[in-house]
Design an enzyme around this catalytic site. Structure first.
Site, PDB file in Angstrom:
ATOM      1  N   GLY A  88       0.818  -1.222   0.000  1.00  0.00           N
ATOM      2  CA  GLY A  88       0.000   0.000   0.000  1.00  0.00           C
ATOM      3  C   GLY A  88       0.844   1.261   0.000  1.00  0.00           C
ATOM      4  O   GLY A  88       0.557   2.222  -0.716  1.00  0.00           O
ATOM      5  N   CYS A  89       1.893   1.252   0.783  1.00  0.00           N
ATOM      6  CA  CYS A  89       2.755   2.431   0.885  1.00  0.00           C
ATOM      7  C   CYS A  89       3.515   2.656  -0.417  1.00  0.00           C
ATOM      8  O   CYS A  89       3.706   3.791  -0.847  1.00  0.00           O
ATOM      9  CB  CYS A  89       3.721   2.283   2.052  1.00  0.00           C
ATOM     10  SG  CYS A  89       2.853   2.120   3.629  1.00  0.00           S
ATOM     11  N   THR A  90       3.919   1.572  -1.051  1.00  0.00           N
ATOM     12  CA  THR A  90       4.612   1.675  -2.334  1.00  0.00           C
ATOM     13  C   THR A  90       3.658   2.224  -3.395  1.00  0.00           C
ATOM     14  O   THR A  90       4.022   3.137  -4.152  1.00  0.00           O
ATOM     15  CB  THR A  90       5.172   0.293  -2.758  1.00  0.00           C
ATOM     16  OG1 THR A  90       6.091  -0.142  -1.750  1.00  0.00           O
ATOM     17  CG2 THR A  90       5.883   0.370  -4.093  1.00  0.00           C
ATOM     18  N   ALA A 126       3.113   6.061  -2.685  1.00  0.00           N
ATOM     19  CA  ALA A 126       4.276   6.894  -2.995  1.00  0.00           C
ATOM     20  C   ALA A 126       4.575   6.909  -4.498  1.00  0.00           C
ATOM     21  O   ALA A 126       4.961   7.946  -5.046  1.00  0.00           O
ATOM     22  CB  ALA A 126       5.488   6.419  -2.204  1.00  0.00           C
TER      23      ALA A 126
END
Length: 150
Positions: free
Chosen positions: A45-47, A50
């Protein structure tokens, strides 16, 4: 959890990025600042979040925005994350959680039936004068840029 809302003065923060450079709220005076908090570098999710911001970076720049990612990861982890995905914006390594707590995004979470404390994925849009213009708590990781650049 976060009690900051539109119209509040943004917390005066100070934190080091993946290269050990210090960033403060005052550094961004005169620009709109997107501060996005994410749970952990290099997770799906963070990848996605970003990378979506990276892919729209020119649009942010054209609209006088600066971007700043924040998680409790180490400088080394943030450095690897930034290098791997070629992010054009700094990532704060907020290991002591001072910035995270100043913005009120640390708190109880649930994942697969377990409760624990962690970072709630939240984005703050701060205007040129250091005032919060918007707080996004329902972050859509794959299309986050469009939530900001309406």
């Amino acid at each position: 959890m976060t009690t900051l809302k539109k119209g509040d003065k943004a917390p005066s923060f100070s934190g080091k990025d993946q290269d050990g450079n210090l960033h403060t709220l005052a550094d961004y005076k005169g620009k709109k600042l997107v501060v996005f908090f994410y749970p952990k570098a290099n997770t799906p999710g963070c990848t996605a979040e970003a990378c979506d911001l990276r892919d729209n970076f020119e649009r942010f720049q054209a609209n006088n925005y600066a971007l700043l990612g924040v998680s409790a990861d180490s400088e080394k982890a943030q450095f690897k994350f930034k290098e791997k995905f070629d992010f054009p914006f700094p990532l704060l390594a907020d290991e002591d959680k001072s910035v995270i707590q100043a913005f009120g995004v640390w708190g109880p979470k649930k994942f697969m039936g377990k409760e624990y404390d962690g970072i709630h994925r939240t984005t703050f849009i701060i205007d040129e004068n250091g005032v919060i213009d918007e707080v996004i708590t329902d972050v859509k990781t794959k299309v986050h840029a469009s939530q900001i650049l309406k």
